[in-house]
Design an enzyme around this catalytic site. Structure first.
Site, mmCIF file in Angstrom:
data_model
loop_
_atom_site.group_PDB
_atom_site.id
_atom_site.type_symbol
_atom_site.label_atom_id
_atom_site.label_comp_id
_atom_site.label_asym_id
_atom_site.label_seq_id
_atom_site.Cartn_x
_atom_site.Cartn_y
_atom_site.Cartn_z
ATOM 1 N N LYS A 192 24.860 53.459 55.445
ATOM 2 C CA LYS A 192 24.607 53.442 54.007
ATOM 3 C C LYS A 192 24.793 52.029 53.470
ATOM 4 O O LYS A 192 25.917 51.524 53.413
ATOM 5 C CB LYS A 192 25.551 54.378 53.259
ATOM 6 C CG LYS A 192 25.109 54.555 51.809
ATOM 7 C CD LYS A 192 26.171 55.088 50.891
ATOM 8 C CE LYS A 192 27.079 54.018 50.377
ATOM 9 N NZ LYS A 192 26.408 53.034 49.506
ATOM 10 N N GLY A 244 34.391 46.784 52.748
ATOM 11 C CA GLY A 244 34.345 46.836 51.288
ATOM 12 C C GLY A 244 35.723 46.624 50.705
ATOM 13 O O GLY A 244 36.573 45.974 51.322
ATOM 14 N N THR A 246 39.533 47.142 49.281
ATOM 15 C CA THR A 246 40.740 47.782 49.800
ATOM 16 C C THR A 246 40.945 49.154 49.145
ATOM 17 O O THR A 246 41.397 50.095 49.789
ATOM 18 C CB THR A 246 41.953 46.859 49.603
ATOM 19 O OG1 THR A 246 41.726 45.675 50.378
ATOM 20 C CG2 THR A 246 43.237 47.508 50.070
ATOM 21 N N GLU A 247 40.548 49.271 47.864
ATOM 22 C CA GLU A 247 40.725 50.557 47.162
ATOM 23 C C GLU A 247 39.928 51.653 47.878
ATOM 24 O O GLU A 247 40.447 52.730 48.168
ATOM 25 C CB GLU A 247 40.238 50.466 45.711
ATOM 26 C CG GLU A 247 41.086 49.623 44.792
ATOM 27 C CD GLU A 247 41.096 48.160 45.191
ATOM 28 O OE1 GLU A 247 40.008 47.623 45.520
ATOM 29 O OE2 GLU A 247 42.182 47.544 45.212
ATOM 30 N N GLY A 249 38.710 51.502 50.873
ATOM 31 C CA GLY A 249 39.240 51.624 52.233
ATOM 32 C C GLY A 249 40.395 52.605 52.287
ATOM 33 O O GLY A 249 40.520 53.416 53.208
ATOM 34 N N GLU A 266 37.266 46.975 57.303
ATOM 35 C CA GLU A 266 37.286 45.537 57.023
ATOM 36 C C GLU A 266 37.362 45.423 55.510
ATOM 37 O O GLU A 266 36.404 45.725 54.820
ATOM 38 C CB GLU A 266 35.995 44.869 57.513
ATOM 39 C CG GLU A 266 35.663 45.117 58.959
ATOM 40 C CD GLU A 266 36.449 44.222 59.901
ATOM 41 O OE1 GLU A 266 37.099 43.266 59.439
ATOM 42 O OE2 GLU A 266 36.415 44.489 61.103
ATOM 43 N N CYS A 300 34.722 38.185 51.690
ATOM 44 C CA CYS A 300 36.030 38.808 51.902
ATOM 45 C C CYS A 300 37.043 37.802 52.444
ATOM 46 O O CYS A 300 38.216 37.866 52.123
ATOM 47 C CB CYS A 300 35.892 39.994 52.846
ATOM 48 S SG CYS A 300 34.944 39.622 54.311
ATOM 49 N N GLU A 397 42.364 39.646 44.648
ATOM 50 C CA GLU A 397 41.058 39.184 45.093
ATOM 51 C C GLU A 397 40.139 39.123 43.884
ATOM 52 O O GLU A 397 39.876 40.128 43.238
ATOM 53 C CB GLU A 397 40.508 40.174 46.127
ATOM 54 C CG GLU A 397 39.187 39.765 46.685
ATOM 55 C CD GLU A 397 38.694 40.691 47.805
ATOM 56 O OE1 GLU A 397 38.716 41.913 47.602
ATOM 57 O OE2 GLU A 397 38.293 40.173 48.860
HETATM 58 P P1 NAI Z 1 33.171 49.076 47.117
HETATM 59 O O1 NAI Z 1 34.262 49.042 48.108
HETATM 60 O O2 NAI Z 1 33.181 50.119 46.078
HETATM 61 O O3 NAI Z 1 31.769 49.213 47.872
HETATM 62 C C1 NAI Z 1 31.558 49.006 49.242
HETATM 63 C C2 NAI Z 1 30.705 50.156 49.792
HETATM 64 O O4 NAI Z 1 31.457 51.354 49.755
HETATM 65 C C3 NAI Z 1 29.432 50.433 49.038
HETATM 66 O O5 NAI Z 1 28.423 50.771 49.942
HETATM 67 C C4 NAI Z 1 29.792 51.641 48.192
HETATM 68 O O6 NAI Z 1 28.689 52.419 47.834
HETATM 69 C C5 NAI Z 1 30.708 52.387 49.107
HETATM 70 N N1 NAI Z 1 31.640 53.301 48.446
HETATM 71 C C6 NAI Z 1 32.153 53.232 47.200
HETATM 72 N N2 NAI Z 1 33.000 54.257 46.977
HETATM 73 C C7 NAI Z 1 33.050 54.973 48.118
HETATM 74 C C8 NAI Z 1 33.774 56.123 48.534
HETATM 75 N N3 NAI Z 1 34.611 56.745 47.718
HETATM 76 N N4 NAI Z 1 33.602 56.567 49.786
HETATM 77 C C9 NAI Z 1 32.765 55.947 50.637
HETATM 78 N N5 NAI Z 1 32.056 54.864 50.300
HETATM 79 C C10 NAI Z 1 32.206 54.370 49.056
HETATM 80 O O7 NAI Z 1 33.074 47.663 46.455
HETATM 81 P P2 NAI Z 1 32.413 47.287 45.044
HETATM 82 O O8 NAI Z 1 32.722 48.304 44.015
HETATM 83 O O9 NAI Z 1 31.003 47.002 45.294
HETATM 84 O O10 NAI Z 1 33.192 45.946 44.683
HETATM 85 C C11 NAI Z 1 34.467 46.006 44.068
HETATM 86 C C12 NAI Z 1 35.390 44.972 44.616
HETATM 87 O O11 NAI Z 1 35.592 45.187 45.996
HETATM 88 C C13 NAI Z 1 34.862 43.551 44.555
HETATM 89 O O12 NAI Z 1 35.146 42.974 43.320
HETATM 90 C C14 NAI Z 1 35.621 42.900 45.663
HETATM 91 O O13 NAI Z 1 36.876 42.495 45.208
HETATM 92 C C15 NAI Z 1 35.777 43.987 46.674
HETATM 93 N N6 NAI Z 1 34.787 43.907 47.751
HETATM 94 C C16 NAI Z 1 35.172 43.419 48.949
HETATM 95 C C17 NAI Z 1 34.277 43.297 49.959
HETATM 96 C C18 NAI Z 1 34.676 42.748 51.266
HETATM 97 O O14 NAI Z 1 33.812 42.400 52.068
HETATM 98 N N7 NAI Z 1 35.945 42.652 51.559
HETATM 99 C C19 NAI Z 1 32.868 43.647 49.800
HETATM 100 C C20 NAI Z 1 32.564 44.209 48.513
HETATM 101 C C21 NAI Z 1 33.506 44.311 47.542
#
Ligand code: NAI
Ligand code: MG
Length: 783
Positions: A192, A244, A246-247, A249, A266, A300, A397
């Site tokens: 996804k 994605g 940490t929340e 995760g 990650e 990240c 972050e």
């Molecule tokens: P996110 O963690 O919500 O999104 C990452 C992926 O997870 C997306 O594909 C999303 O659709 C999916 N997702 C969201 N909620 C989910 C759930 N409950 N179960 C399974 N999958 C789910 O990140 P978001 O909202 O795009 O960004 C928010 C913050 O996260 C950013 O401001 C940044 O601080 C951090 N982030 C960190 C990343 C990294 O590579 N470490 C990458 C993206 C965001």
């Protein structure tokens, strides 16, 4: 403008990359994309669609399907069906498919680069020169592992159907990081992409069709977090790989707890960029540009905390401000632009909110004199100085082009500041003194360390976090373990005959006079509760008593283990081995007594188990100075040292069978790898462990290295799992307990390893891997 003026200022003219071919591709799909399931395009059952935008101008690019739980189910079924034959497909054939993917990506490199830039807003210079070449490299590299799997990962097979959820910051690159190793190892996937950036994944789906990849091996389903959650919860998925926040995760850790699904995470970071006074400052300034303004800081492992030695801080800041003034923010398709667009308004608002917070908390803000484009989603490069270590912008972050600078005086202080974070993804260290740089590299808790460099990535190097940055590695041989499981068990060394107590009859009148204590910080202590519990033999005769440990005892034990960790970690492998050999020697002195005790508690052949345990102690000792890393073959003038390191303080809840062998195999291996332990023996056979601490006392094991708390398994397991200063937890016990510890460990994202309450112990290679984490240290060179 006269020619002379022009020569003096050398202004940039626009140098846009043409977007037409990417727009044509979208148009060829009539601006609307379905789901890619079983090799075909399908309408979503939900009949829902969402729009993906170009963040540089807020214009819609395309409509994309919102996959519902029913669609997820279809995709998982397709992957399951394909798994039957894909998992049996020869490595060489899988290698050919991966090779074909790499070739197709290279052949359409510019289309991918432009499409990525349109959908994500990152500069074309980055998609063209970094993202897409790395994607191709990842497929080539893993084609090689598919080819070699049979010989190099003998005894391992694929995990099954893998659910993969990726973020928007490196859309196609994260797809490659996920799909390439999964397919190489014979898994099938449901991936996804992030809702902000689905397009390159859909173009990749077409490539799967073009190369004739069997239907269902790769399924791409688009959607938001709800779709991701449905994939996580689907019972037909054998493993989840997530990158994605940490929340999210943490949510996934809780959702998969106890399900038996394999998991790699990650997550976020707040990586330090450490500059010592002897660093080459101009290089360091360029390093900062790559560390925090690469991909608008939406990385990240972004070097978002600049730690600079006080003596050179002002000089460094002055150079940095001068450099920042010259950076160019704007149209990401412009080839001369350094910083593109922020992914979405919600992310821009988050950046603005955190910058405002930084100002309120008293840090000094600096931004260049020029303004960013008014239209679209842009934010200027930003430097904060005078940042307090505990302030929000030093801890959270930001995921934007915002750098928080702090100063230090000594290397010790630099290490303390670097580690003053809940994350542990990466670090960058700048010094011309390689002694200092490598010394600091070993002390910073992070999965990747770059020396005099930053943000270097390659398929041959593992990448992944320590602490709340997650667990599991992607890339390198270490990354493959996430996508395999044991197929055939090696025959058990010295199987303990499942015989009767006849071999070692229990004494007719069992001694119940001696109440064993807990063993914490090198001392025998009474349990805080003041309670003991009776231990019975298999025929329910009382044979002794042990203390009933509680939360307080666990806390004390963890504190002792933490206190002992630094010096045990630094003890040489040779010395650790010596200590373990001495332990074996002392145990063999008391072999008969231990054999009797084992027979009494378990009814099994105690003498055979003592023999096996002695051998296991020798094996652990042998590995103490032989569990080596590798030098990864990354394609620049560079050595990348993949070093296995201890995880830290570990909790070990022992299985019910073979109490002594379990200690020798699990605890001694963990000790040999440099961890310090809080061990909870099986409630059925705790007396072996309490006898064992007496052997420890006569050996040279430093106080606090091995701590023992007896009591109720799940109660103590929960306390250990919830404890933020425990870095990893091994839990052998009933399956209900697996869910308990996996869920409770989400707090600090500790690594967990769940094992059955009884049955054969896990193989040694797996145990060694579970007792270590790999740190990749990049050391570029060149005179
Ligand atoms: P996110 O963690 O919500 O999104 C990452 C992926 O997870 C997306 O594909 C999303 O659709 C999916 N997702 C969201 N909620 C989910 C759930 N409950 N179960 C399974 N999958 C789910 O990140 P978001 O909202 O795009 O960004 C928010 C913050 O996260 C950013 O401001 C940044 O601080 C951090 N982030 C960190 C990343 C990294 O590579 N470490 C990458 C993206 C965001
Ligand atoms: Mg988009």
């Amino acid at each position: 403008m006269t020619l002379t003026e022009l020569m003096e200022t050398l202004p940039y003219g626009p140098a846009p990359e043409a977007a037409q071919s990417a727009l044509d591709w979208i148009q060829a799909h009539k601006g609307r994309f379905q789901l890619f399931i079983a090799g075909r395009w399908r309408k979503p059952a939900s009949q829902e669609w969402f729009t993906t935008l170009n963040p540089a101008n807020s214009q819609p690019l395309a409509e994309v399907a919102q996959a519902s739980a029913a669609d997820v189910d279809e995709a998982v079924k397709a992957a399951r069906k394909a798994f039957a034959s894909w998992s049996q497909t020869k490595g060489h054939v899988r290698a050919r498919y991966l090779y074909a993917m790499a070739r197709q990506i290279q052949k359409h490199a510019r289309l991918f680069a432009v499409l990525e830039t349109l959908d994500n807003g990152k500069p074309i210079r980055e998609t063209r020169d970094i993202d897409i070449p790395l994607v191709a490299r990842h497929f080539y590299y893993h084609a090689g592992w598919a080819q070699l799997m049979e010989s190099e990962l003998a005894g391992y097979g694929p995990v099954g159907v893998v659910g993969q959820i990726i973020p928007w910051n490196f859309p196609l690159l994260m797809l490659a990081w996920k799909i390439a190793p999964a397919l190489a190892m014979g898994n099938t996937v449901v991936l996804k992409p992030a809702e902000f950036t689905p397009l390159t994944a859909l173009l990749f789906a077409e490539i799967c069709q073009q190369i004739g990849l069997p239907p269902g091996v790769v399924n791409i389903i688009t959607g938001d977090g709800k779709t991701g959650a449905a994939l996580v919860e689907h019972p037909g998925v054998d493993k989840i790989a997530f990158t994605g926040s940490t929340e999210v995760g943490r949510l996934i850790r809780k959702a998969t707890a106890g399900s038996g699904k394999k998991l790699s995470l990650e997550l976020g970071g707040k990586s330090p960029f450490v500059v010592f006074e002897d660093a080459d400052l101009d290089s360091a300034v360029e390093g900062v540009v790559d560390a925090i303004w690469f991909n608008q800081g939406q990385v990240c492992c972004a070097g978002s905390r600049l730690l600079v030695q006080e003596s050179i801080a002002e000089k460094m800041y002055a150079k940095l401000r001068a450099r920042m003034e010259k950076l160019r923010v704007g149209d990401p398709l412009d080839k001369a632009v350094d910083i593109g667009a922020i992914i979405a308004p919600v992310q821009l608002q988050k950046i603005q909110r955190l910058v405002q917070k930084g100002v309120e908390e008293g840090a000094r803000l600096w931004q260049p004199s020029w303004a960013v484009p008014a239209e679209g989603c842009f934010y200027p490069p930003t430097l904060f100085t005078d940042v307090a270590p505990a302030s929000t912008i030093a801890q959270e972050e930001i995921f934007g082009p915002v750098l928080a600078a702090l100063t230090f005086r000594t290397p010790e202080e630099a290490v303390r500041l670097a580690n003053n974070t809940r994350y542990g993804l990466a670090a960058s260290i700048w010094s011309e003194d390689i002694n200092l740089a490598l010394d600091v590299a070993t002390q910073i808790k992070a999965g990747t360390i770059w020396i005099n460099s930053t943000n270097l990535f390659d398929a041959a190097s593992g990448f992944g976090g320590y602490r709340e940055s997650g667990f599991g590695r992607e890339g390198g041989k270490e990354g493959l373990w996430e996508y395999v499981k044991k197929t055939a068990r090696a025959p058990r060394a010295k199987a303990v005959a499942g015989k009767t107590r006849a071999a070692q009859p229990a004494p007719a009148v069992p001694p119940i006079d001696r109440t064993a204590k807990l063993f914490i910080g090198g001392k025998q202590v009474r349990p805080d509760s003041g309670y003991s519990k009776v231990v019975y033999d298999p025929d329910r005769h009382p044979i002794g008593e042990v203390g009933l440990g509680n939360r307080k005892d666990i806390r004390n034990a963890v504190e002792a283990a933490r206190g002992a960790f630094e010096s045990w970690r630094k003890t040489s492998g040779h010395n650790k081995a010596q200590i373990l050999y001495f332990l074996a020697e002392n145990l063999s002195e008391r072999a008969e007594e231990f054999a009797r005790r084992i027979a009494q508690q378990t009814g099994q052949d105690g003498a055979a188990e003592v023999e096996a345990a002695l051998e296991a102690l020798f094996t652990a000792a042998a590995w103490a100075d032989k569990y080596e890393g590798v030098v990864h073959n990354t394609p620049i003038r560079n050595v990348t040292l993949a070093v296995p390191e201890p995880i830290g303080v570990m909790g070990i809840l022992c299985p019910d069978d073979q109490p002594l062998l379990a200690l020798a195999r699990l605890a001694a291996t963990a000790l040999a790898m440099g961890n310090t332990l809080v061990v909870v023996p099986s409630p059925l056979a705790p007396l072996t462990a309490t006898d064992f601490y007496q052997v420890l006392e006569t050996s040279d094991i430093p106080a606090g290295t091995f701590n023992l708390v007896t009591g109720e398994r799940d109660e103590l397991a929960k306390t250990l799992a919830e404890h933020d200063d425990v870095d990893a937890l091994w839990y052998a016990g009933p399956q209900a307990g697996w869910a308990l510890v996996e869920k409770a460990s989400a707090g600090n994202m500790k690594r967990t390893w769940t094992l059955p309450a009884s049955g054969p112990l896990p193989d040694l290679d797996e145990t060694l891997r579970q007792a270590t984490q790999v740190k990749n240290i990049w050391v570029p060179y060149g005179a």
